[in-house]
Design a protein around this motif. Structure first.
Motif, mmCIF file in Angstrom:
data_model
loop_
_atom_site.group_PDB
_atom_site.id
_atom_site.type_symbol
_atom_site.label_atom_id
_atom_site.label_comp_id
_atom_site.label_asym_id
_atom_site.label_seq_id
_atom_site.Cartn_x
_atom_site.Cartn_y
_atom_site.Cartn_z
ATOM 1 N N LEU A 138 -0.037 -0.218 -2.499
ATOM 2 C CA LEU A 138 1.017 0.182 -1.561
ATOM 3 C C LEU A 138 1.592 1.550 -1.902
ATOM 4 C CD1 LEU A 138 2.898 -3.189 -1.050
ATOM 5 C CD2 LEU A 138 1.348 -2.044 0.543
ATOM 6 N N ASP A 139 1.662 1.893 -3.182
ATOM 7 C CA ASP A 139 2.209 3.203 -3.544
ATOM 8 C C ASP A 139 1.239 4.353 -3.278
ATOM 9 O OD1 ASP A 139 0.449 2.813 -5.654
ATOM 10 O OD2 ASP A 139 1.969 2.982 -7.221
ATOM 11 N N GLU A 140 0.012 4.050 -2.860
ATOM 12 C CA GLU A 140 -0.954 5.082 -2.475
ATOM 13 C C GLU A 140 -0.876 5.412 -0.983
ATOM 14 O OE1 GLU A 140 -4.502 4.200 -5.698
ATOM 15 O OE2 GLU A 140 -4.560 3.152 -3.784
ATOM 16 N N ILE A 141 -0.063 4.691 -0.235
ATOM 17 C CA ILE A 141 0.032 4.898 1.206
ATOM 18 C C ILE A 141 1.055 5.986 1.502
ATOM 19 C CG2 ILE A 141 0.646 3.850 3.419
ATOM 20 C CD1 ILE A 141 -0.414 1.194 2.259
ATOM 21 N N ALA A 142 0.591 7.056 2.152
ATOM 22 C CA ALA A 142 1.454 8.181 2.501
ATOM 23 C C ALA A 142 2.073 8.010 3.878
ATOM 24 C CB ALA A 142 0.661 9.485 2.452
ATOM 25 N N ASP A 143 1.347 7.385 4.806
ATOM 26 C CA ASP A 143 1.855 7.173 6.164
ATOM 27 C C ASP A 143 0.991 6.124 6.840
ATOM 28 O OD1 ASP A 143 3.477 7.447 8.372
ATOM 29 O OD2 ASP A 143 2.607 9.335 9.047
ATOM 30 N N VAL A 167 1.654 -2.261 11.578
ATOM 31 C CA VAL A 167 2.314 -1.044 11.091
ATOM 32 C C VAL A 167 3.700 -1.391 10.535
ATOM 33 C CG1 VAL A 167 3.376 1.136 11.814
ATOM 34 C CG2 VAL A 167 1.026 0.614 12.464
ATOM 35 N N ALA A 168 4.441 -2.223 11.252
ATOM 36 C CA ALA A 168 5.776 -2.613 10.786
ATOM 37 C C ALA A 168 5.704 -3.332 9.446
ATOM 38 C CB ALA A 168 6.453 -3.497 11.830
ATOM 39 N N ALA A 169 4.717 -4.199 9.267
ATOM 40 C CA ALA A 169 4.564 -4.926 8.001
ATOM 41 C C ALA A 169 4.238 -3.975 6.857
ATOM 42 C CB ALA A 169 3.482 -5.988 8.139
ATOM 43 N N ILE A 170 3.365 -3.007 7.102
ATOM 44 C CA ILE A 170 3.007 -2.047 6.049
ATOM 45 C C ILE A 170 4.192 -1.158 5.720
ATOM 46 C CG2 ILE A 170 1.541 -0.069 5.466
ATOM 47 C CD1 ILE A 170 -0.677 -1.463 7.154
ATOM 48 N N ARG A 171 4.910 -0.701 6.754
ATOM 49 C CA ARG A 171 6.102 0.130 6.519
ATOM 50 C C ARG A 171 7.151 -0.634 5.721
ATOM 51 N NH1 ARG A 171 6.131 4.936 8.828
ATOM 52 N NH2 ARG A 171 4.780 5.335 10.606
ATOM 53 N N ALA A 172 7.359 -1.895 6.056
ATOM 54 C CA ALA A 172 8.352 -2.693 5.320
ATOM 55 C C ALA A 172 7.941 -2.865 3.862
ATOM 56 C CB ALA A 172 8.506 -4.057 5.998
ATOM 57 N N ALA A 173 6.661 -3.088 3.614
ATOM 58 C CA ALA A 173 6.178 -3.303 2.256
ATOM 59 C C ALA A 173 6.223 -2.032 1.416
ATOM 60 C CB ALA A 173 4.758 -3.854 2.273
ATOM 61 N N THR A 174 6.030 -0.880 2.053
ATOM 62 C CA THR A 174 5.981 0.384 1.317
ATOM 63 C C THR A 174 7.313 1.125 1.301
ATOM 64 O OG1 THR A 174 5.298 1.614 3.289
ATOM 65 C CG2 THR A 174 3.545 0.767 1.849
ATOM 66 N N GLY A 175 8.214 0.751 2.210
ATOM 67 C CA GLY A 175 9.476 1.469 2.321
ATOM 68 C C GLY A 175 9.361 2.741 3.149
ATOM 69 N N LEU A 176 8.235 2.942 3.807
ATOM 70 C CA LEU A 176 8.069 4.107 4.685
ATOM 71 C C LEU A 176 8.974 3.964 5.892
ATOM 72 C CD1 LEU A 176 4.179 4.520 4.722
ATOM 73 C CD2 LEU A 176 5.833 6.012 3.613
ATOM 74 N N VAL A 177 9.485 5.087 6.369
ATOM 75 C CA VAL A 177 10.284 5.081 7.591
ATOM 76 C C VAL A 177 9.463 5.619 8.726
ATOM 77 C CG1 VAL A 177 12.493 5.282 6.387
ATOM 78 C CG2 VAL A 177 11.266 7.343 7.037
ATOM 79 N N ILE A 178 9.859 5.323 9.938
ATOM 80 C CA ILE A 178 9.119 5.798 11.114
ATOM 81 C C ILE A 178 9.068 7.304 11.076
ATOM 82 C CG2 ILE A 178 9.161 5.944 13.633
ATOM 83 C CD1 ILE A 178 10.409 3.131 13.595
ATOM 84 N N GLY A 179 7.850 7.830 11.290
ATOM 85 C CA GLY A 179 7.659 9.268 11.299
ATOM 86 C C GLY A 179 7.197 9.832 9.967
ATOM 87 N N GLY A 180 6.964 8.985 8.981
ATOM 88 C CA GLY A 180 6.410 9.487 7.726
ATOM 89 C C GLY A 180 7.225 9.065 6.523
#
Length: 123
Positions: free
Chosen positions: A32-37, A109-122
């Motif tokens: 998960l910490d390798e995911i940039a967007d 996408v929402a599940a991955i963003r929630a798991a990584t802490g990414l916000v919409i738009g990057g």
């Protein structure tokens, strides 16, 4: 059909047996910490770059496997008339992007963003 599964600190592309044969490889995963967007692509065949090597491809119908390009390589599992999730990975990973057609791309996408802490738009 391939699935993107989030769990255990990783996102994993889980392929069916037939997809493994067509892609000429097994499942693919990234921490998960390798995911940039991560984002939805309504027309994933437009995301393809480079050449298929190895894998299976019929233009506009199916793309399964590794796509190599000047900057590196992407792992692809997409099908005609199906949107995909594009996961952009950090430098130094085996793949630059994972492009995977899924049943519910917005939910994925929402599940991955929630798991990584990414916000919409990057990040």
């Amino acid at each position: 059909m391939a699935k993107l599964v989030v769990g255990g600190g990783r996102v994993e592309v889980v392929l069916s047996q037939a997809e493994r044969l067509a892609a000429l490889r097994g499942d693919v995963s990234a921490a998960l910490d390798e995911i940039a967007d991560v984002q939805v692509s309504p027309h994933p065949f437009g995301e393809l770059r480079g050449i298929r090597a190895p894998g299976t491809g019929v233009p506009g119908v199916i793309a399964l496997g590794t796509w190599r390009h000047r900057g590196g390589k992407d792992f692809v599992a997409i099908y005609r008339r199906r949107p995909a999730v594009v996961v952009l990975l950090a430098a130094g990973c085996e793949f630059e992007r994972l492009i995977v057609g899924v049943e519910d791309p917005d939910q994925t996408v929402a599940a991955i963003r929630a798991a990584t802490g990414l916000v919409i738009g990057g990040a």
